[in-house]
Design an enzyme around this catalytic site. Structure first.
Site, PDB file in Angstrom:
ATOM      1  N   GLU A  89      41.666  33.642  48.859  1.00  0.00           N
ATOM      2  CA  GLU A  89      41.738  34.913  48.125  1.00  0.00           C
ATOM      3  C   GLU A  89      42.118  34.709  46.653  1.00  0.00           C
ATOM      4  OE1 GLU A  89      41.235  38.420  49.402  1.00  0.00           O
ATOM      5  OE2 GLU A  89      40.929  38.175  47.264  1.00  0.00           O
ATOM      6  N   LYS A 147      33.928  31.094  39.809  1.00  0.00           N
ATOM      7  CA  LYS A 147      34.321  32.320  40.535  1.00  0.00           C
ATOM      8  C   LYS A 147      33.080  33.142  40.879  1.00  0.00           C
ATOM      9  CE  LYS A 147      38.862  32.509  38.302  1.00  0.00           C
ATOM     10  NZ  LYS A 147      39.542  32.946  37.077  1.00  0.00           N
ATOM     11  N   GLY A 159      50.935  31.191  30.612  1.00  0.00           N
ATOM     12  CA  GLY A 159      50.586  30.591  31.904  1.00  0.00           C
ATOM     13  C   GLY A 159      49.282  31.109  32.480  1.00  0.00           C
ATOM     14  N   GLY A 195      47.953  34.328  36.034  1.00  0.00           N
ATOM     15  CA  GLY A 195      49.415  34.414  35.915  1.00  0.00           C
ATOM     16  C   GLY A 195      50.074  33.970  37.202  1.00  0.00           C
ATOM     17  N   VAL A 247      51.239  28.070  39.721  1.00  0.00           N
ATOM     18  CA  VAL A 247      51.025  28.870  40.942  1.00  0.00           C
ATOM     19  C   VAL A 247      51.939  28.381  42.072  1.00  0.00           C
ATOM     20  CG1 VAL A 247      49.316  29.676  42.629  1.00  0.00           C
ATOM     21  CG2 VAL A 247      48.632  29.354  40.242  1.00  0.00           C
ATOM     22  N   LYS A 273      39.562  27.347  42.660  1.00  0.00           N
ATOM     23  CA  LYS A 273      38.154  27.802  42.642  1.00  0.00           C
ATOM     24  C   LYS A 273      37.170  26.665  42.486  1.00  0.00           C
ATOM     25  CE  LYS A 273      40.475  28.562  38.838  1.00  0.00           C
ATOM     26  NZ  LYS A 273      41.712  29.263  38.560  1.00  0.00           N
ATOM     27  N   VAL A 285      39.584  33.761  43.255  1.00  0.00           N
ATOM     28  CA  VAL A 285      38.835  34.689  42.386  1.00  0.00           C
ATOM     29  C   VAL A 285      39.722  35.889  42.068  1.00  0.00           C
ATOM     30  CG1 VAL A 285      36.789  36.156  42.165  1.00  0.00           C
ATOM     31  CG2 VAL A 285      36.661  34.039  43.497  1.00  0.00           C
TER      32      VAL A 285
HETATM   33  N1  HSE Z   1      42.596  30.308  33.931  1.00  0.00           N
HETATM   34  C1  HSE Z   1      42.263  31.331  34.848  1.00  0.00           C
HETATM   35  C2  HSE Z   1      42.097  32.641  34.080  1.00  0.00           C
HETATM   36  C3  HSE Z   1      43.369  31.463  35.853  1.00  0.00           C
HETATM   37  O1  HSE Z   1      42.457  32.684  32.906  1.00  0.00           O
HETATM   38  O2  HSE Z   1      41.562  33.589  34.629  1.00  0.00           O
HETATM   39  C4  HSE Z   1      43.034  32.283  37.040  1.00  0.00           C
HETATM   40  O3  HSE Z   1      41.970  31.745  37.759  1.00  0.00           O
END
Ligand code: HSE
Length: 406
Positions: A126, A202, A184, A300, A16, A102, A129
């Site tokens: 933001e 989340k 990723g 992603g 990220v 999160k 989640v």
């Molecule tokens: N590992 C998390 C997912 C990344 O796959 O949703 C995003 O929070």
């Protein structure tokens, strides 16, 4: 230097963090906000052999903390420590922090929001989640006139990708997981994805947003998708349904919330059954609004980074005039209701005979697919009663709830 140059720091140069850097580098925001954003520091304990980012790299958090030019930082390092300590110190200095973390928001969100408030700074999350999907901001602003009565969603991209590959391509669980990691989507430790903890955090954040009270993620019953097999796929396809890892929170008549994260059977007519691949969807039900669904890429690099950058821009517009409208109260009384009291329909797989099953559960509907096991639907039963009944059945494999958000 541009008078309105906003200097930022990116803490953590992983998936990220590098996305946040690329978006800020490639896109000029001056025309849209009147401000220009510049990355002054990139904090990471690792060495990077990249000439472009070398001038910004630091291993010393104090560089960011003590630089008066930096008034917004993106915490995209993940994990609780030292992310908590760094965030807290920055907020105490009146610097705003935006995050995709999160785990941190679900664990220390109330305290960090309060610290931000006290120090005329902002704490924005933001990206924590739904990756790139705007859901926190709409809940902060657009749905405010409503009482929220239910939240249901697909909150984890990795597990949705895996389940989708199993259903659509008959792929093996491990191959699909490796694929999601390569793209990723997965957390550093994918156990957080496949065991449901990421979705649970989340859901805790969304529930705290919805009801203004801290919802402790440890109070949310959570199970992941590790024991979902291609046999489950076969049964569920026979029911014209799919399996999704669903996080839901629904307010009951006593003002308590039934919440859980678990793989659930989602009937084909439910909008969530069509959410495929890495996409997430969050349904929010308001007493005036009815149902609202947010849909988009839930994981992603660039989708998630775009939500982080949007928060940086929002902070930059509010420098000097900061007021949070998110307050999470800490209450002694638990908001989460006893899951055993919730009524639901379940698909049970076991190795017992029909006679014994009918003796325990009475009127059930068998779902015949395999000769060496028995599957049946038991309708509208309290979870507590189901569990008590399963104790009397032999060779229980597992029970999957059917999502019904009428
Ligand atoms: N590992 C998390 C997912 C990344 O796959 O949703 C995003 O929070």
């Amino acid at each position: 230097m541009n008078e309105k140059m906003i200097k930022t720091a990116i803490m953590g140069f992983g998936t990220v963090g590098s996305g946040v850097y690329e978006i800020i580098r490639d896109k000029s925001f001056a025309g849209e906000t009147g401000d220009e954003i510049e990355v002054k520091y990139i904090l990471d304990i690792r060495d990077f052999d990249d000439d472009e980012i070398k001038p910004m790299l630091t291993k010393n958090f104090e560089d960011i903390l003590n630089d008066d030019e930096v008034n917004i930082a993106a915490e995209v390092m993940g994990g609780l420590h030292p992310a908590y300590e760094f965030t807290k110190q920055l907020l105490e200095k009146g610097k705003s922090v935006v995050t995709s973390n999160k785990e941190l928001v679900a664990t220390y969100g109330r305290e960090l929001l309060e610290t931000a408030q006290k120090n005329n700074a902002l704490y924005m999350f933001e990206a924590s989640v739904g990756g790139g999907i705007p859901v926190i901001r709409p809940m902060t602003v657009c749905t405010k006139a409503n009482n929220i009565t239910a939240i249901a969603g697909i909150l984890n991209g990795t597990t949705n990708y895996i389940l989708n590959e199993m259903f659509k391509k008959g792929k093996d669980f491990n191959d699909a997981l490796a694929d999601a990691q390569a793209k990723g989507y997965a957390e550093k430790n994918p156990a957080a994805d496949i065991e449901g903890h990421d979705a649970c955090r989340k859901l805790a954040i969304l529930s705290s947003m919805a009801w203004g009270k801290v919802v402790n993620y440890n109070d949310i019953p959570t199970s992941g998708i590790t024991d979902i097999s291609l046999r489950d796929v076969a049964y569920v396809e026979k029911l014209s349904s799919v399996i999704k890892l669903i996080g839901y929170a629904m307010m009951n008549d006593e003002g308590k919330v039934y919440a859980s994260v678990s793989p659930m059977i989602v009937p084909g007519e439910n909008i969530l059954s069509d959410v495929n691949g890495v996409f997430n969807a969050v349904m929010i039900r308001g007493n005036y609004l009815g149902d609202l669904v947010f849909y988009g890429k839930g994981a992603g690099k660039l989708p998630t980074a775009s939500a982080v950058v949007a928060d940086i821009l929002d902070c930059s517009r509010h420098i000097g005039a900061k007021k949070h409208n998110i307050i999470w109260e800490e209450t002694d009384e638990k908001i989460i209701a006893d899951a055993n009291e919730q009524t639901m329909t379940f698909l049970v797989r076991c190795r017992d005979n029909a006679q014994n099953i009918e003796k325990v559960f009475g009127d059930i509907e068998f779902v015949p697919v395999y000769d060496d096991e028995t599957a049946f639907l038991v309708k509208d039963i309290k979870r507590g009663r189901l569990n008590a009944g399963l104790e009397k059945i032999n060779g229980v494999i597992h029970a999957l709830g059917v999502l019904d958000i009428r």
